[in-house]
Motif scaffolding. Structure first.
Motif, short mmCIF file in Angstrom:
data_model
loop_
_atom_site.label_atom_id
_atom_site.label_comp_id
_atom_site.label_asym_id
_atom_site.label_seq_id
_atom_site.Cartn_x
_atom_site.Cartn_y
_atom_site.Cartn_z
N LEU A 2 0.79 -1.22 0.00
CA LEU A 2 0.00 0.00 0.00
C LEU A 2 0.83 1.28 0.00
O LEU A 2 0.28 2.38 -0.03
CB LEU A 2 -0.95 0.02 1.21
N SER A 3 2.16 1.14 0.04
CA SER A 3 3.01 2.32 0.00
C SER A 3 2.79 3.11 -1.29
O SER A 3 2.86 2.55 -2.37
CB SER A 3 4.47 1.91 0.12
N MET A 4 2.49 4.41 -1.16
CA MET A 4 2.24 5.32 -2.28
C MET A 4 1.08 4.86 -3.18
O MET A 4 0.98 5.25 -4.34
CB MET A 4 3.51 5.51 -3.12
N THR A 5 0.21 4.05 -2.61
CA THR A 5 -0.99 3.61 -3.33
C THR A 5 -2.14 4.56 -3.00
O THR A 5 -2.45 4.75 -1.82
CB THR A 5 -1.39 2.18 -2.92
N PRO A 6 -2.79 5.17 -3.98
CA PRO A 6 -3.93 6.05 -3.69
C PRO A 6 -5.04 5.29 -2.96
O PRO A 6 -5.50 4.25 -3.43
CB PRO A 6 -4.37 6.52 -5.07
N LEU A 7 -5.45 5.81 -1.83
CA LEU A 7 -6.50 5.19 -1.02
C LEU A 7 -7.66 6.17 -0.87
O LEU A 7 -7.49 7.39 -0.94
CB LEU A 7 -5.97 4.83 0.37
N THR A 8 -8.83 5.61 -0.65
CA THR A 8 -10.01 6.41 -0.31
C THR A 8 -10.38 6.11 1.14
O THR A 8 -10.60 4.95 1.50
CB THR A 8 -11.20 6.07 -1.23
N VAL A 9 -10.39 7.13 1.97
CA VAL A 9 -10.72 6.97 3.38
C VAL A 9 -12.20 7.30 3.59
O VAL A 9 -12.65 8.39 3.23
CB VAL A 9 -9.85 7.87 4.27
N ILE A 10 -12.93 6.35 4.13
CA ILE A 10 -14.36 6.51 4.41
C ILE A 10 -14.53 6.81 5.90
O ILE A 10 -14.01 6.07 6.74
CB ILE A 10 -15.16 5.26 4.04
N THR A 11 -15.26 7.86 6.21
CA THR A 11 -15.47 8.25 7.61
C THR A 11 -16.97 8.46 7.85
O THR A 11 -17.64 9.12 7.06
CB THR A 11 -14.73 9.55 7.95
N ALA A 12 -17.46 7.88 8.94
CA ALA A 12 -18.85 8.10 9.35
C ALA A 12 -18.84 8.74 10.73
O ALA A 12 -18.15 8.25 11.64
CB ALA A 12 -19.62 6.79 9.39
N SER A 13 -19.58 9.81 10.91
CA SER A 13 -19.60 10.51 12.19
C SER A 13 -21.03 10.92 12.54
O SER A 13 -21.92 10.92 11.69
CB SER A 13 -18.70 11.75 12.14
N LYS B 88 -27.37 11.81 16.51
CA LYS B 88 -28.05 12.54 15.44
C LYS B 88 -27.05 12.98 14.37
O LYS B 88 -25.85 12.91 14.56
CB LYS B 88 -28.78 13.76 16.02
N ASP B 89 -27.60 13.46 13.26
CA ASP B 89 -26.81 14.09 12.19
C ASP B 89 -25.72 13.16 11.65
O ASP B 89 -24.54 13.51 11.60
CB ASP B 89 -26.16 15.39 12.68
N LEU B 90 -26.11 11.97 11.23
CA LEU B 90 -25.15 11.04 10.63
C LEU B 90 -24.57 11.63 9.35
O LEU B 90 -25.31 12.15 8.50
CB LEU B 90 -25.84 9.71 10.32
N GLY B 91 -23.27 11.55 9.22
CA GLY B 91 -22.60 12.00 8.01
C GLY B 91 -21.56 11.00 7.57
O GLY B 91 -20.80 10.48 8.40
N VAL B 92 -21.54 10.67 6.28
CA VAL B 92 -20.54 9.75 5.72
C VAL B 92 -19.79 10.50 4.63
O VAL B 92 -20.40 11.03 3.70
CB VAL B 92 -21.20 8.48 5.14
N SER B 93 -18.48 10.57 4.77
CA SER B 93 -17.67 11.30 3.81
C SER B 93 -16.52 10.44 3.34
O SER B 93 -16.21 9.40 3.94
CB SER B 93 -17.11 12.58 4.46
N GLN B 94 -15.89 10.84 2.25
CA GLN B 94 -14.71 10.14 1.76
C GLN B 94 -13.69 11.16 1.27
O GLN B 94 -14.04 12.22 0.76
CB GLN B 94 -15.07 9.15 0.66
N SER B 95 -12.42 10.79 1.46
CA SER B 95 -11.34 11.68 1.06
C SER B 95 -10.16 10.86 0.57
O SER B 95 -9.93 9.74 1.03
CB SER B 95 -10.91 12.56 2.25
N PRO B 96 -9.39 11.39 -0.39
CA PRO B 96 -8.25 10.67 -0.93
C PRO B 96 -7.00 10.87 -0.07
O PRO B 96 -6.82 11.92 0.55
CB PRO B 96 -8.06 11.31 -2.31
N VAL B 97 -6.17 9.84 -0.01
CA VAL B 97 -4.90 9.95 0.72
C VAL B 97 -3.88 9.02 0.07
O VAL B 97 -4.24 7.93 -0.39
CB VAL B 97 -5.08 9.62 2.21
N THR B 98 -2.64 9.43 0.02
CA THR B 98 -1.53 8.60 -0.46
C THR B 98 -0.40 8.74 0.53
O THR B 98 0.06 9.86 0.79
CB THR B 98 -1.07 9.03 -1.85
N LEU B 99 0.05 7.63 1.10
CA LEU B 99 1.04 7.67 2.16
C LEU B 99 2.30 6.89 1.77
O LEU B 99 2.22 5.89 1.05
CB LEU B 99 0.46 7.07 3.44
N PRO B 100 3.47 7.31 2.27
CA PRO B 100 4.70 6.58 1.96
C PRO B 100 4.73 5.19 2.59
O PRO B 100 5.42 4.29 2.10
CB PRO B 100 5.79 7.48 2.56
N SER B 101 3.99 5.00 3.67
CA SER B 101 3.87 3.66 4.28
C SER B 101 2.54 3.57 5.00
O SER B 101 2.03 4.56 5.51
CB SER B 101 5.02 3.41 5.26
#
Length: 263
Positions: A187-198, A247-260
């Protein structure tokens, strides 16, 4: 004392690591997470705030249960030195759906691979581990040993904990790698999508925004895992609408690329 003060006091009393106790924000976030497990919005909580052990976490949970702020059905489980607060009923439902209904995508991230790939062959292995976990939980509940953690011992030595933790935490996508070869991944330097629910949790006069889920998946496999992710969102929304505490459920996604990436 107000509910907020009781929750902060319990966390500071029972989850101290050395001389350091949890902050107010950490205490409220932990209580919100326990609330989400209690409501079945998430199957388990992995405790990773500090080095407090399973016995301390059990004392904390027992204090919430005695104050009627958490259900007596919740249990503490220790797996490979990691402590969880578990809702057995939700774990059973999620695990059975994941292992027999195909609701979870398994992604092979072995270091030898050029890119992550869907790993259908590993589902049999995970099905066996999931079944063993469910049996352990059922047997533990039948023992009726109040205020004692469930310790998962030697049977877990060969388990791929990365995949098992993903299943326990209710993720729709879990990572797998051949740990007989090594624990590194591709997964090093592999583009990932981070899913977050709050969601928002109201205690007395305070409003606290807490993160219920956070997991990643390889961006290149987003199309192949789309149905798993969409079904997970729909089930979470359905469970959320059945309660009135968070209350106020939110699901978002954001891109991340990490060296490790450590799994």
């Amino acid at each position: 004392m107000s509910t907020q003060e009781l929750l902060v006091a319990a966390a500071r009393r029972f989850l101290r690591a050395g001389r350091k106790s949890l902050s107010t924000t950490q205490s409220l976030d932990l209580a919100a997470q326990v609330c989400a497990v209690n409501l079945g919005l998430k199957p388990t909580l992995l405790y990773d705030i500090n080095s407090a052990n399973a016995e301390q976490l059990q004392e904390y949970l027992s204090s919430l249960q005695s104050l009627q702020l958490a259900s007596k059905s919740l249990v503490v489980m220790s797996l490979s030195g990691n402590s969880f607060i578990v809702n057995p009923a939700t774990v059973k439902t999620n695990m059975q759906r994941a292992l027999h209904g195909g609701s979870v995508a398994v992604v092979d991230v072995c270091h030898s691979l050029e890119n992550p790939t869907i790993a259908n062959l590993q589902k049999g292995e995970l099905r066996s581990v999931g079944h063993k976990l469910l049996v352990l939980l059922e047997e533990f509940q039948q023992l009726e040993e109040a205020e004692k953690p469930l310790y998962v011992g030697e049977e877990s030595e060969d388990w791929n904990l990365c995949s098992v933790f993903g299943l326990l935490l209710g993720y729709p996508v879990v990572y797998w790698f051949d740990q007989t070869v090594g624990f590194e991944n591709c997964l090093s330097m592999t583009p990932l999508t981070v899913i977050t629910a709050s969601a928002t949790w109201q205690t007395d006069a305070a409003t606290h925004r807490c993160r219920l889920y956070s997991f990643s998946l390889p961006a290149a496999l987003q199309e192949e895992t789309q149905s798993n992710l969409q079904n997970w969102k729909l089930r979470l929304q359905e469970r959320f609408e059945q309660q009135h505490v968070l209350k106020d459920l939110g699901v978002s996604q954001s891109p991340v690329t990490l060296p490790s990436v450590c799994l």
